[in-house]
Design a protein around this motif. Sequence first.
Motif, PDB file in Angstrom:
ATOM      1  N   ILE A   4     119.151   8.988 -22.641  1.00 12.36           N
ATOM      2  CA  ILE A   4     120.231   9.172 -21.721  1.00 12.36           C
ATOM      3  C   ILE A   4     121.483   9.033 -22.654  1.00 12.36           C
ATOM      4  N   LYS A   5     121.449   7.730 -23.425  1.00  9.68           N
ATOM      5  CA  LYS A   5     122.722   7.470 -24.093  1.00  9.68           C
ATOM      6  C   LYS A   5     122.924   8.395 -25.290  1.00  9.68           C
ATOM      7  N   LEU A   6     121.968   9.075 -26.213  1.00 13.84           N
ATOM      8  CA  LEU A   6     122.196  10.099 -27.155  1.00 13.84           C
ATOM      9  C   LEU A   6     122.453  11.511 -26.395  1.00 13.84           C
ATOM     10  N   ARG A   7     122.155  11.802 -25.354  1.00 16.23           N
ATOM     11  CA  ARG A   7     122.819  12.742 -24.544  1.00 16.23           C
ATOM     12  C   ARG A   7     124.031  12.757 -24.042  1.00 16.23           C
ATOM     13  N   ASN A  17     122.892  10.426 -35.831  1.00 14.09           N
ATOM     14  CA  ASN A  17     122.189   9.790 -35.015  1.00 14.09           C
ATOM     15  C   ASN A  17     121.460  10.777 -33.944  1.00 14.09           C
ATOM     16  N   LEU A  18     122.155  11.870 -33.716  1.00 14.56           N
ATOM     17  CA  LEU A  18     122.025  12.804 -32.666  1.00 14.56           C
ATOM     18  C   LEU A  18     120.601  13.677 -33.131  1.00 14.56           C
ATOM     19  N   PRO A  75     115.414  15.685 -29.475  1.00 10.10           N
ATOM     20  CA  PRO A  75     114.494  16.945 -29.753  1.00 10.10           C
ATOM     21  C   PRO A  75     115.550  18.021 -30.225  1.00 10.10           C
ATOM     22  N   LYS A  76     114.832  18.812 -31.082  1.00  2.42           N
ATOM     23  CA  LYS A  76     115.387  20.097 -31.847  1.00  2.42           C
ATOM     24  C   LYS A  76     116.122  20.538 -30.503  1.00  2.42           C
ATOM     25  N   ASN A  77     117.373  21.300 -30.628  1.00  6.55           N
ATOM     26  CA  ASN A  77     118.120  22.005 -29.959  1.00  6.55           C
ATOM     27  C   ASN A  77     119.045  22.796 -30.699  1.00  6.55           C
TER      28      ASN A  77
END
Length: 86
Positions: free
Chosen positions: A5-8, A51-52, A57-59
Amino acid sequence: VIADIKLRMLLWDTLDTWYKTVVDWYAVPFEELDVEEMNTFTTKNVKNVANLEKGLPKNKIVPMLKEDIATMKDKVKNSASIPKEY
């Protein structure tokens, strides 16, 4: 789950601030741009994207953002060598 969630949230915040800031830069006359500030902001976003890339996941969003930031980083680097009176 919390790390995901923090990464998103980081992705969302990075996208939002990056594009708003770039729009602001294009609205300012060249001689008024603060190249050092631009460089600092760009470097911060390069780190965010790294970091992302590691954590999400790949996007399609992260590579697009990475490319946009790399393009601007090159422009900032090149603009540092241009005298302000031009």
